[in-house]
Write an enzyme that holds these catalytic residues in place. Structure first.
Site, PDB file in Angstrom:
ATOM      1  N   GLN A  53      17.630  14.367  86.360  1.00 20.57           N
ATOM      2  CA  GLN A  53      18.278  12.733  86.842  1.00 20.57           C
ATOM      3  C   GLN A  53      17.261  11.852  86.343  1.00 20.57           C
ATOM      4  O   GLN A  53      17.602  10.683  85.956  1.00 20.57           O
ATOM      5  CB  GLN A  53      18.612  12.663  88.204  1.00 20.57           C
TER       6      GLN A  53
ATOM      7  N   GLY B 152      23.824  11.041  94.095  1.00 21.41           N
ATOM      8  CA  GLY B 152      23.059  10.033  94.645  1.00 21.41           C
ATOM      9  C   GLY B 152      23.793   9.739  96.267  1.00 21.41           C
ATOM     10  O   GLY B 152      24.893   9.745  96.400  1.00 21.41           O
ATOM     11  N   ALA B 153      22.950   9.759  97.184  1.00 18.18           N
ATOM     12  CA  ALA B 153      23.307   9.915  98.730  1.00 18.18           C
ATOM     13  C   ALA B 153      24.593   8.588  98.881  1.00 18.18           C
ATOM     14  O   ALA B 153      25.637   8.936  99.162  1.00 18.18           O
ATOM     15  CB  ALA B 153      22.533   9.582  99.560  1.00 18.18           C
TER      16      ALA B 153
ATOM     17  N   ASP C 183      17.864  10.981 100.704  1.00 19.02           N
ATOM     18  CA  ASP C 183      19.261  11.708 100.838  1.00 19.02           C
ATOM     19  C   ASP C 183      19.391  11.817 102.504  1.00 19.02           C
ATOM     20  O   ASP C 183      20.512  11.615 102.768  1.00 19.02           O
ATOM     21  CB  ASP C 183      19.435  12.666 100.323  1.00 19.02           C
TER      22      ASP C 183
ATOM     23  N   ASN D 233      14.335  14.064 100.226  1.00 21.65           N
ATOM     24  CA  ASN D 233      14.792  13.679  98.750  1.00 21.65           C
ATOM     25  C   ASN D 233      14.786  14.869  97.693  1.00 21.65           C
ATOM     26  O   ASN D 233      14.399  15.865  98.007  1.00 21.65           O
ATOM     27  CB  ASN D 233      13.670  12.576  98.293  1.00 21.65           C
ATOM     28  N   LYS D 234      14.943  14.460  96.495  1.00 22.24           N
ATOM     29  CA  LYS D 234      15.166  15.318  95.452  1.00 22.24           C
ATOM     30  C   LYS D 234      13.890  16.306  95.401  1.00 22.24           C
ATOM     31  O   LYS D 234      12.693  15.833  95.690  1.00 22.24           O
ATOM     32  CB  LYS D 234      15.207  14.810  94.212  1.00 22.24           C
TER      33      LYS D 234
ATOM     34  N   ARG E   8      28.781  18.742  99.372  1.00 24.31           N
ATOM     35  CA  ARG E   8      27.452  18.683  99.364  1.00 24.31           C
ATOM     36  C   ARG E   8      26.817  18.465 100.641  1.00 24.31           C
ATOM     37  O   ARG E   8      27.195  17.659 101.292  1.00 24.31           O
ATOM     38  CB  ARG E   8      26.673  17.700  98.351  1.00 24.31           C
TER      39      ARG E   8
HETATM   40  C1  LIG Z   1      20.003   6.524  96.400  1.00 25.72           C
HETATM   41  S1  LIG Z   1      20.064   8.356  96.786  1.00 25.72           S
HETATM   42  C2  LIG Z   1      19.355   8.932  95.609  1.00 25.72           C
HETATM   43  C3  LIG Z   1      18.925  10.463  95.505  1.00 25.72           C
HETATM   44  O1  LIG Z   1      19.999  11.268  95.455  1.00 25.72           O
HETATM   45  C4  LIG Z   1      19.399  12.259  94.540  1.00 25.72           C
HETATM   46  O2  LIG Z   1      19.910  13.500  94.579  1.00 25.72           O
HETATM   47  P1  LIG Z   1      21.354  13.902  93.625  1.00 25.72           P
HETATM   48  O3  LIG Z   1      20.927  13.425  92.260  1.00 25.72           O
HETATM   49  O4  LIG Z   1      21.123  15.463  93.828  1.00 25.72           O
HETATM   50  O5  LIG Z   1      22.267  13.531  94.346  1.00 25.72           O
HETATM   51  C5  LIG Z   1      18.128  12.205  94.729  1.00 25.72           C
HETATM   52  O6  LIG Z   1      17.516  12.992  95.922  1.00 25.72           O
HETATM   53  C6  LIG Z   1      17.695  10.784  94.760  1.00 25.72           C
HETATM   54  O7  LIG Z   1      16.597  10.337  95.307  1.00 25.72           O
END
Ligand SMILES: CSC[C@H]1O[C@H](OP(=O)(O)O)[C@H](O)[C@@H]1O
Length: 364
Positions: free
Chosen positions: A201, A54-55, A242, A252-253, A90
């Site tokens: 996730q 999560g960013a 992100d 984003n994801k 990352r």
């Molecule tokens: C509030 S940022 C959340 C954002 O981060 C996630 O990516 P990851 O689980 O790979 O770190 C995803 O893009 C979420 O929307």
């Protein structure tokens, strides 16, 4: 947020100030385990292995990683080496660079003997700021849900993708924070939770969060969102980010872009919730400029789950001979974003909208 009556943040320093603790998100939803990080190497590994993700949380973990590095060796060379190692974990979430740059600048302006203490203090300030930012995002986004409920006069169905809840931040979350605020205010709502392949996730983390908060939700496959929108089953979408460019393009994801296209085609409002720390003012065209993390294809070829015997197991879901590609993120152009929900208010996904909310940051 609360887990079985006890308040947690996703990252905290133990009483003796020696060890950074995090929730091991690779174990959720089947086991709740915490992990102690006692070195910069451990912090870097926690980010790259997605123990924390999560960013905003990646940024704060990076900040504590620099603090752990400063305690080992506070020389400028060592700190710059630690900064580089943490930054390399990352590439997509801009919060990591933003937090590391902020802490490093603070450290290098302090006497070497005070750097470790200053680093832990700055990481703690970052954590507190993130929690406050995300709660403010919750308040600002709550008004959008409240308006949707008033207009509809019934249960509001919200679709979200991946996990942008409190587990993706220090507390409250970004996209899910407005949902928490609306549910606690008594608004009748339900959340469609995209499972979010390949690491699920949504199915593992967002569903875990909403269940703990007793918010009505339904886990769906990633490809169901368009169908639900065509049939009037989605009143609004809200997702995280992100990295967001100064023009309002949102990274984003993976799969977010497809949801935005479906929302646009079906006149469903598509909101993106983000703190100012996720803005990258250097960039304009997100599709051309934002680095997209590519992770191991094994995350596509294998899945983790609970067996009938209650054991967590990893199973292969593709033929051994089939290669897999695993793009972690995609970019949604601003024209498909209805509005950005930030800690300073809601604005259009445009440079003008962002400059009005962040005039100082935009001028740097
Ligand atoms: C509030 S940022 C959340 C954002 O981060 C996630 O990516 P990851 O689980 O790979 O770190 C995803 O893009 C979420 O929307």
């Amino acid at each position: 947020m609360e887990i079985e009556g006890r308040h947690y943040r996703t990252i905290w320093l133990d009483e003796d100030g020696a060890t950074v603790h995090v929730i091991d998100q690779t174990k959720l939803p089947f086991r709740f385990e915490t992990r102690g990080l006692a070195s910069v190497e451990a912090a870097a590994r926690a980010i790259s292995d997605m123990v924390v993700r999560g960013a905003p949380l990646i940024g704060v973990t990076g900040a504590y990683g620099l603090a752990l590095a400063a305690r080992q060796d506070a020389s400028e060379a060592a700190l710059r080496s630690a900064h580089a190692a943490l930054l390399a974990t990352r590439p997509t979430a801009i919060n990591l660079k933003w937090a590391l740059d902020r802490v490093l600048a603070k450290l290098l302006s302090a006497p070497i003997g005070e750097r470790a203490a200053e680093a832990f203090a700055e990481a703690g300030r970052l954590a507190d700021e993130d929690a406050a930012c995300c709660e403010a995002i919750g308040e600002n986004g709550f008004k959008l849900i409240e308006e949707a409920a008033r207009r509809k006069g019934g249960r509001v169905n919200i679709l979200t993708h991946c996990n942008a809840g409190w587990l993706a931040t220090v507390d409250w979350g970004t996209a899910i924070a407005p949902i928490y605020k609306a549910a606690r205010a008594g608004i009748d709502l339900h959340v469609w939770v995209d499972e979010t392949r390949p690491r699920n996730q949504g199915a593992s983390l967002t569903a875990f969060e909403l269940g703990a908060e007793r918010i009505a939700h339904t886990v769906i496959v990633d490809n169901a969102g368009g169908h639900l929108m065509q049939h009037g089953e989605v009143d609004l979408c809200i997702v995280g980010s992100d990295r967001t460019t100064r023009q309002g393009d949102v990274c984003n994801k993976i799969g977010t872009y497809l949801k935005a296209l479906a929302a646009h085609a079906n006149d469903v409002p598509f909101y993106v919730a983000l703190p100012g720390s996720t803005l990258d003012w250097r960039l304009s065209d997100g599709v051309a400029e934002i680095p997209i993390e590519e992770r191991s294809g094994d995350e596509v070829s294998f899945m983790q789950g609970l067996t009938d015997a209650g054991e967590v197991a990893r199973v292969r879901v593709t033929p051994q001979s089939s290669p897999a590609k695993n793009f972690g993120f995609d970019v949604t152009p601003a024209r498909y974003v209805t509005a950005l929900v930030t800690e300073r208010g809601v604005c259009a996904a445009s440079e003008k909208g962002l400059r009005e909310l962040f005039p100082h940051e935009a001028s740097l």
